[in-house]
Enzyme design. Sequence first.
Site, mmCIF file in Angstrom:
data_model
loop_
_atom_site.group_PDB
_atom_site.id
_atom_site.type_symbol
_atom_site.label_atom_id
_atom_site.label_comp_id
_atom_site.label_asym_id
_atom_site.label_seq_id
_atom_site.Cartn_x
_atom_site.Cartn_y
_atom_site.Cartn_z
ATOM 1 N N LYS A 1 0.903 -1.180 0.214
ATOM 2 C CA LYS A 1 -0.154 -0.016 0.042
ATOM 3 C C LYS A 1 0.889 1.373 0.023
ATOM 4 C CE LYS A 1 -0.758 0.399 4.803
ATOM 5 N NZ LYS A 1 -0.102 1.655 5.259
ATOM 6 N N THR A 2 1.993 1.258 0.609
ATOM 7 C CA THR A 2 2.774 2.462 0.704
ATOM 8 C C THR A 2 3.465 2.714 -0.752
ATOM 9 O OG1 THR A 2 3.339 1.950 2.999
ATOM 10 C CG2 THR A 2 4.800 3.356 1.803
ATOM 11 N N GLN B 1 -7.480 -4.721 10.115
ATOM 12 C CA GLN B 1 -6.360 -4.318 11.050
ATOM 13 C C GLN B 1 -6.860 -3.038 11.650
ATOM 14 O OE1 GLN B 1 -2.359 -4.452 8.912
ATOM 15 N NE2 GLN B 1 -3.801 -4.608 7.140
ATOM 16 N N ASP C 1 -3.883 7.704 4.593
ATOM 17 C CA ASP C 1 -3.154 6.185 4.722
ATOM 18 C C ASP C 1 -4.059 5.847 6.224
ATOM 19 O OD1 ASP C 1 -1.795 3.999 4.571
ATOM 20 O OD2 ASP C 1 0.020 4.855 5.421
ATOM 21 N N GLU C 2 -4.074 4.381 6.541
ATOM 22 C CA GLU C 2 -4.481 3.747 7.659
ATOM 23 C C GLU C 2 -5.829 4.362 7.789
ATOM 24 O OE1 GLU C 2 -3.043 1.114 8.495
ATOM 25 O OE2 GLU C 2 -0.754 1.462 8.112
ATOM 26 N N ARG D 1 2.450 -9.972 10.467
ATOM 27 C CA ARG D 1 3.530 -9.142 10.683
ATOM 28 C C ARG D 1 4.931 -9.936 10.124
ATOM 29 N NH1 ARG D 1 1.949 -5.283 9.627
ATOM 30 N NH2 ARG D 1 0.114 -6.501 9.334
#
Length: 755
Positions: free
Chosen positions: A41-42, A258, A227-228, A620
Amino acid sequence: MTSPNSAGTPDVLQGLNPAQKEAVETIDGPLLIIAGPGSGKTRVITHRIAYLVRDCRVNPRRIMAVTFTNKAAREMRNRMDRLVGPRGESLTMGTFHSFCARMLRMDGGYLGLPTNYTIYDGDDQLSTIKQAMELAELDPKRNPPQAVRSVISKAKSLLQDSQAVSKFASSYFEEVCGRVYHHYEEILARNNALDFDDLLMKAVLLLQDSEEVREDYQRRYQYLMVDEFQDTNVAQYKLAQLLAGGHRNICVVGDPDQSIYSWRSADIRNILSFQRDYPDAKTVSLEQNYRSTGVILEAAKSLISANGMRLDKDLFTENSQGAPLVVHEAYDVEDEASFVVNEVDRLVRQERFQPGDCAVMYRVNAQSRAMEEACLHRGMKYRLVGGVRFYQRREVKDLMAYLRLLHNPMDEVSLARVIGVPPRGVGAKSMQDLVAWAQRQEIPLFTAMQRIAESKKGAPPETVEQAPLSSRAATAIARFADMIDGLIKQSEQLHIVDLINLALEETGFRTFIQNSDDRPDERWENILELRNTAREFNAEAPRDGLASMLERLALVADVDGYEETEEAMTLITLHQAKGLEFPVVFMVGMEEGLLPHSRSMESEEEIEEERRLCYVGVTRAQQRVYLLRAFRRGFFGASGPTKASRFLQEIPAHLFAKPLTAQGPATHRRPSIDDYESPDPLSPRMPTPVKNQPPATVRPTLKTGDYVRHTTFGEGVVMECVATGADHEVTVEFSNGVGVKKLLLSYAPLERVEG
């Protein structure tokens, strides 16, 4: 290798998968990007910005990207530097709070906010809450200040002021919080201070109340990326809506699976209802995972599928299947920690991993204790994320308080912190009398100090009532006020590093630290490190450099200081681990009451968030996942057998390694991955290690006062030995700083030492 364009930089679309490419090229109107873990995504956000700048010829000044941590913002900024070069410098990129802080510095005057306001951190906020409770005449024992702060913070995230809280209070405690909130607002206003929640709330009020300011920002920012997005609260979502209200080119990126910060007022409904608020929004799902093995991804998918509040997506990976997951049941927390340390050691010795490849994740901070002790006893380096942060160390906060006071003399929290550092002969009683006198005069505390200084110089008193202070206290306060006034004048001429040097000398703080009985060298090194940090702001004009530094450091978070290293394993909570990745992940405490946490048991929504937290931990990992639980755990004031987490049962059995043997504490050998074999894909249930049972009878061979030796903890004295079922529990006070341990006699490697 990507092919360069005419500018000699890589083609921004090269190397993107079809979904990523679609997200990058969709630039007009609302866009929702559902980004699974490890889906890049980044990369999509930064390449989308680069596409706007390079291919669509959008002026970088017209683009804003906001996220939640300075670490994420730095990573984006570094990638943008590589993609667009110097043109990217005019991009607005940072956290919600940093953007709002800058907005309020520039335009807060519309709300009557001075430009030199102070940002209060959590400790400052709690101190102010306690002051407000005194004014409301409330007993802090009956109304815990932390709980009051939580209610006020929640209200601000919902854009509610004290009147709204009082008006809609549904309980006595909420009514109490409304009264405290009212006084809290007054104290903040008197101190020219804002807390973190105010930064968002005031920014929203500014855009709502001032059409001129709102239209100016809407003209400035034609493209907004968030973002997020699953972590936004009501205030943040409203802020984004107001900023994007002109062009409606709003792109939000996130994953409801998330969303783990409801306790921080994050509202999962923001991302779930985005399409309702923007009916014309396009949705793009990033489903290819580049991080994890096939086994890890399948486990995560199976786990999260039990949740109802989610947007469905079909995660997949082209990575190898990888090693099966390992489930290990330890006897107690010491055994659990010992297994982890032994396994990290084996991974380093036999499988060419580095200690820094390994992370131990847990639900609550207190779980780090056993892991820290195990690392210390084995001499294994570790890094504790979220321990005592640099900017929370006493000497650093003291110097920062001085600088904040020079920036904003109305900041009474900072003033109260430094008036006695170093000691000046102004006791608590004198300060109480001075505060009461200032309140009667309806003047700020520092103004009261200035008037005392003026009276000492023979100036005519401006008030009828004289300050009720002894001559000694009045003289000390006058000297302090004159010193601060002098430093404030110097702050208008000196750059930040020179100002810090002067403040260290004028206040006597340098001598105070260096003559301290408490780690003087270490504390002075921390002061020098802060001064070194200040050099970054030395190029700015004197007052601007001071303001920039204070603003930046006020917004630093735990994870912002996280840096990868090969030398040390990482100890970190599951909440803090979000946004990070590790080759090997150990999740400890996989028990009912810990994960899921006991506080979540009565609400299906909260159980779903706990499941999302477990999902975040599993995802993770890149190569290996270990899921650990302790058969017995002393926690939350109780000790006894535990029940395995329900989340272990939600992962298919064929994904787990099968235990070959049950090596228990009685053998003094801890199981490792060598004790497991590949799973039987037809196995009907999850295999777990067999619990180690104590012998049928254990005769007490120790008594109170005996000297004993433990293979790990060293020598100690038996304090108590009591029967517990067929076993005996021995309480031993060990030397060398280990402290008191409770051990089961059948398992503990203890031997009597002749005293």
